[in-house]
Design a protein around this motif. Sequence first.
Motif, PDB file in Angstrom:
ATOM      1  N   THR A 127      22.010  74.523  51.922  1.00  0.00           N
ATOM      2  CA  THR A 127      23.261  74.199  51.242  1.00  0.00           C
ATOM      3  C   THR A 127      24.384  74.898  51.981  1.00  0.00           C
ATOM      4  OG1 THR A 127      22.125  74.022  49.132  1.00  0.00           O
ATOM      5  CG2 THR A 127      24.511  74.269  49.064  1.00  0.00           C
ATOM      6  N   LEU A 128      25.364  74.126  52.396  1.00  0.00           N
ATOM      7  CA  LEU A 128      26.508  74.648  53.127  1.00  0.00           C
ATOM      8  C   LEU A 128      27.753  74.378  52.307  1.00  0.00           C
ATOM      9  CD1 LEU A 128      27.118  75.924  55.939  1.00  0.00           C
ATOM     10  CD2 LEU A 128      27.613  73.631  56.739  1.00  0.00           C
ATOM     11  N   SER A 129      28.573  75.395  52.088  1.00  0.00           N
ATOM     12  CA  SER A 129      29.798  75.214  51.318  1.00  0.00           C
ATOM     13  C   SER A 129      30.963  75.851  52.061  1.00  0.00           C
ATOM     14  CB  SER A 129      29.656  75.818  49.915  1.00  0.00           C
ATOM     15  OG  SER A 129      29.413  77.192  50.005  1.00  0.00           O
ATOM     16  N   ALA A 130      32.153  75.325  51.800  1.00  0.00           N
ATOM     17  CA  ALA A 130      33.371  75.839  52.424  1.00  0.00           C
ATOM     18  C   ALA A 130      34.547  75.550  51.499  1.00  0.00           C
ATOM     19  CB  ALA A 130      33.595  75.194  53.787  1.00  0.00           C
ATOM     20  N   LYS A 131      35.687  76.118  51.828  1.00  0.00           N
ATOM     21  CA  LYS A 131      36.907  75.873  51.062  1.00  0.00           C
ATOM     22  C   LYS A 131      37.944  75.263  51.982  1.00  0.00           C
ATOM     23  CE  LYS A 131      36.262  79.464  47.656  1.00  0.00           C
ATOM     24  NZ  LYS A 131      36.796  80.667  47.037  1.00  0.00           N
ATOM     25  N   VAL A 132      38.590  74.205  51.500  1.00  0.00           N
ATOM     26  CA  VAL A 132      39.630  73.518  52.257  1.00  0.00           C
ATOM     27  C   VAL A 132      40.978  74.000  51.746  1.00  0.00           C
ATOM     28  CG1 VAL A 132      40.593  71.293  52.895  1.00  0.00           C
ATOM     29  CG2 VAL A 132      38.154  71.492  52.435  1.00  0.00           C
ATOM     30  N   SER A 133      41.781  74.575  52.622  1.00  0.00           N
ATOM     31  CA  SER A 133      43.129  74.996  52.243  1.00  0.00           C
ATOM     32  C   SER A 133      44.072  73.807  52.340  1.00  0.00           C
ATOM     33  CB  SER A 133      43.620  76.105  53.171  1.00  0.00           C
ATOM     34  OG  SER A 133      42.799  77.229  53.040  1.00  0.00           O
ATOM     35  N   LEU A 134      44.840  73.593  51.283  1.00  0.00           N
ATOM     36  CA  LEU A 134      45.802  72.486  51.295  1.00  0.00           C
ATOM     37  C   LEU A 134      46.953  72.823  52.227  1.00  0.00           C
ATOM     38  CD1 LEU A 134      45.834  71.567  47.519  1.00  0.00           C
ATOM     39  CD2 LEU A 134      44.582  70.474  49.367  1.00  0.00           C
ATOM     40  N   PRO A 135      47.525  71.825  52.893  1.00  0.00           N
ATOM     41  CA  PRO A 135      48.579  72.083  53.875  1.00  0.00           C
ATOM     42  C   PRO A 135      49.906  72.470  53.226  1.00  0.00           C
ATOM     43  CG  PRO A 135      48.222  69.733  53.644  1.00  0.00           C
ATOM     44  CD  PRO A 135      47.174  70.410  52.828  1.00  0.00           C
ATOM     45  N   LEU A 136      50.689  73.222  53.968  1.00  0.00           N
ATOM     46  CA  LEU A 136      52.063  73.601  53.618  1.00  0.00           C
ATOM     47  C   LEU A 136      52.176  74.473  52.371  1.00  0.00           C
ATOM     48  CD1 LEU A 136      53.815  70.183  54.308  1.00  0.00           C
ATOM     49  CD2 LEU A 136      53.604  72.124  55.855  1.00  0.00           C
ATOM     50  N   ILE A 137      51.117  75.172  52.014  1.00  0.00           N
ATOM     51  CA  ILE A 137      51.182  76.088  50.876  1.00  0.00           C
ATOM     52  C   ILE A 137      51.491  77.481  51.431  1.00  0.00           C
ATOM     53  CG2 ILE A 137      49.935  77.095  48.928  1.00  0.00           C
ATOM     54  CD1 ILE A 137      50.427  74.115  48.612  1.00  0.00           C
ATOM     55  N   PRO A 138      52.581  78.093  50.989  1.00  0.00           N
ATOM     56  CA  PRO A 138      52.942  79.402  51.540  1.00  0.00           C
ATOM     57  C   PRO A 138      52.045  80.516  50.995  1.00  0.00           C
ATOM     58  CG  PRO A 138      54.474  78.786  49.803  1.00  0.00           C
ATOM     59  CD  PRO A 138      53.554  77.611  50.024  1.00  0.00           C
ATOM     60  N   PRO A 139      51.871  81.563  51.790  1.00  0.00           N
ATOM     61  CA  PRO A 139      51.025  82.678  51.342  1.00  0.00           C
ATOM     62  C   PRO A 139      51.768  83.650  50.427  1.00  0.00           C
ATOM     63  CG  PRO A 139      51.723  83.051  53.579  1.00  0.00           C
ATOM     64  CD  PRO A 139      52.253  81.701  53.184  1.00  0.00           C
ATOM     65  N   VAL A 140      52.608  83.126  49.565  1.00  0.00           N
ATOM     66  CA  VAL A 140      53.381  83.941  48.638  1.00  0.00           C
ATOM     67  C   VAL A 140      52.583  84.090  47.345  1.00  0.00           C
ATOM     68  CG1 VAL A 140      55.539  84.077  47.330  1.00  0.00           C
ATOM     69  CG2 VAL A 140      55.539  83.129  49.628  1.00  0.00           C
ATOM     70  N   TYR A 153      51.999  63.509  51.766  1.00  0.00           N
ATOM     71  CA  TYR A 153      51.288  64.763  51.519  1.00  0.00           C
ATOM     72  C   TYR A 153      49.893  64.491  50.960  1.00  0.00           C
ATOM     73  CZ  TYR A 153      50.271  69.487  49.977  1.00  0.00           C
ATOM     74  OH  TYR A 153      49.676  70.703  49.811  1.00  0.00           O
ATOM     75  N   LEU A 154      49.784  63.547  50.050  1.00  0.00           N
ATOM     76  CA  LEU A 154      48.494  63.193  49.473  1.00  0.00           C
ATOM     77  C   LEU A 154      47.548  62.645  50.538  1.00  0.00           C
ATOM     78  CD1 LEU A 154      46.784  62.863  46.878  1.00  0.00           C
ATOM     79  CD2 LEU A 154      47.705  60.555  46.732  1.00  0.00           C
ATOM     80  N   VAL A 155      48.045  61.799  51.407  1.00  0.00           N
ATOM     81  CA  VAL A 155      47.211  61.219  52.466  1.00  0.00           C
ATOM     82  C   VAL A 155      46.730  62.310  53.424  1.00  0.00           C
ATOM     83  CG1 VAL A 155      47.258  59.706  54.491  1.00  0.00           C
ATOM     84  CG2 VAL A 155      48.175  58.906  52.314  1.00  0.00           C
ATOM     85  N   VAL A 156      47.623  63.215  53.814  1.00  0.00           N
ATOM     86  CA  VAL A 156      47.238  64.303  54.722  1.00  0.00           C
ATOM     87  C   VAL A 156      46.215  65.224  54.049  1.00  0.00           C
ATOM     88  CG1 VAL A 156      48.102  66.377  55.903  1.00  0.00           C
ATOM     89  CG2 VAL A 156      49.357  64.229  56.071  1.00  0.00           C
ATOM     90  N   SER A 157      46.446  65.560  52.789  1.00  0.00           N
ATOM     91  CA  SER A 157      45.512  66.439  52.069  1.00  0.00           C
ATOM     92  C   SER A 157      44.140  65.797  51.924  1.00  0.00           C
ATOM     93  CB  SER A 157      46.064  66.776  50.682  1.00  0.00           C
ATOM     94  OG  SER A 157      47.259  67.486  50.795  1.00  0.00           O
ATOM     95  N   LEU A 158      44.104  64.535  51.549  1.00  0.00           N
ATOM     96  CA  LEU A 158      42.817  63.846  51.409  1.00  0.00           C
ATOM     97  C   LEU A 158      42.109  63.703  52.750  1.00  0.00           C
ATOM     98  CD1 LEU A 158      43.648  61.101  48.758  1.00  0.00           C
ATOM     99  CD2 LEU A 158      42.361  63.214  48.444  1.00  0.00           C
ATOM    100  N   GLY A 159      42.877  63.539  53.823  1.00  0.00           N
ATOM    101  CA  GLY A 159      42.276  63.488  55.156  1.00  0.00           C
ATOM    102  C   GLY A 159      41.610  64.806  55.531  1.00  0.00           C
ATOM    103  N   LEU A 160      42.278  65.932  55.213  1.00  0.00           N
ATOM    104  CA  LEU A 160      41.683  67.241  55.485  1.00  0.00           C
ATOM    105  C   LEU A 160      40.426  67.469  54.654  1.00  0.00           C
ATOM    106  CD1 LEU A 160      44.842  69.535  55.642  1.00  0.00           C
ATOM    107  CD2 LEU A 160      43.277  68.993  57.504  1.00  0.00           C
ATOM    108  N   ILE A 161      40.476  67.089  53.393  1.00  0.00           N
ATOM    109  CA  ILE A 161      39.309  67.269  52.523  1.00  0.00           C
ATOM    110  C   ILE A 161      38.147  66.413  53.014  1.00  0.00           C
ATOM    111  CG2 ILE A 161      38.434  66.896  50.186  1.00  0.00           C
ATOM    112  CD1 ILE A 161      41.306  67.627  49.210  1.00  0.00           C
ATOM    113  N   GLN A 162      38.432  65.185  53.422  1.00  0.00           N
ATOM    114  CA  GLN A 162      37.371  64.307  53.929  1.00  0.00           C
ATOM    115  C   GLN A 162      36.766  64.856  55.215  1.00  0.00           C
ATOM    116  OE1 GLN A 162      35.993  61.705  52.547  1.00  0.00           O
ATOM    117  NE2 GLN A 162      34.660  61.219  54.259  1.00  0.00           N
ATOM    118  N   GLU A 163      37.615  65.351  56.104  1.00  0.00           N
ATOM    119  CA  GLU A 163      37.116  65.916  57.362  1.00  0.00           C
ATOM    120  C   GLU A 163      36.183  67.099  57.104  1.00  0.00           C
ATOM    121  OE1 GLU A 163      38.903  67.783  61.487  1.00  0.00           O
ATOM    122  OE2 GLU A 163      40.000  68.105  59.620  1.00  0.00           O
TER     123      GLU A 163
END
Length: 153
Positions: free
Chosen positions: A114-127, A34-44
């Motif tokens: 300046t360009l900014s965005a938000k990275v959503s972490l994977p597998l977090i439910p919308p609850v 999970y950490l590797v996938v999350s860090l990969g998304l943040i890096q991308e």
Amino acid sequence: MRETQSARRALGETGSAALEFIVAGLLLLVPVVYLVVSLGLIQEQSLGVEAGARHIARSVSSAPDAVTAATRARAALATVVGEYGLDRDSVRIEMSCRPAGAACPEAGVTLIVTLSAKVSLPLIPPVLGLDRLATVPVEASAMQRVSQFWGAP
């Protein structure tokens, strides 16, 4: 003195090494994956906002006029959003020029994008809004000198 197999059984040390390995492996492996996938998304996405800021600054600063600059900026943003998978709703662009008080963009000024965005972490439910809370902000800036021939016929 050597322990025999019967003495180990009497002490209750009979276990299944395979079962222990699987349980311990899963408890350690799942968070690491999970950490590797999350860090990969943040890096991308970090690379995406950096590339977006740089391309928008270049396209605006090299445009001949404001209308062309706006068209080029929108095209560059759309390309970067598609290429890097940025969330279009969370992307924010800010443009400013230096020296302070100068019209933006104008011939000879330094354009800062300046360009900014938000990275959503994977597998977090919308609850209960957890998916909105589990985001990592990323931001990048780029500077480009506007051509001296800006707006020239």
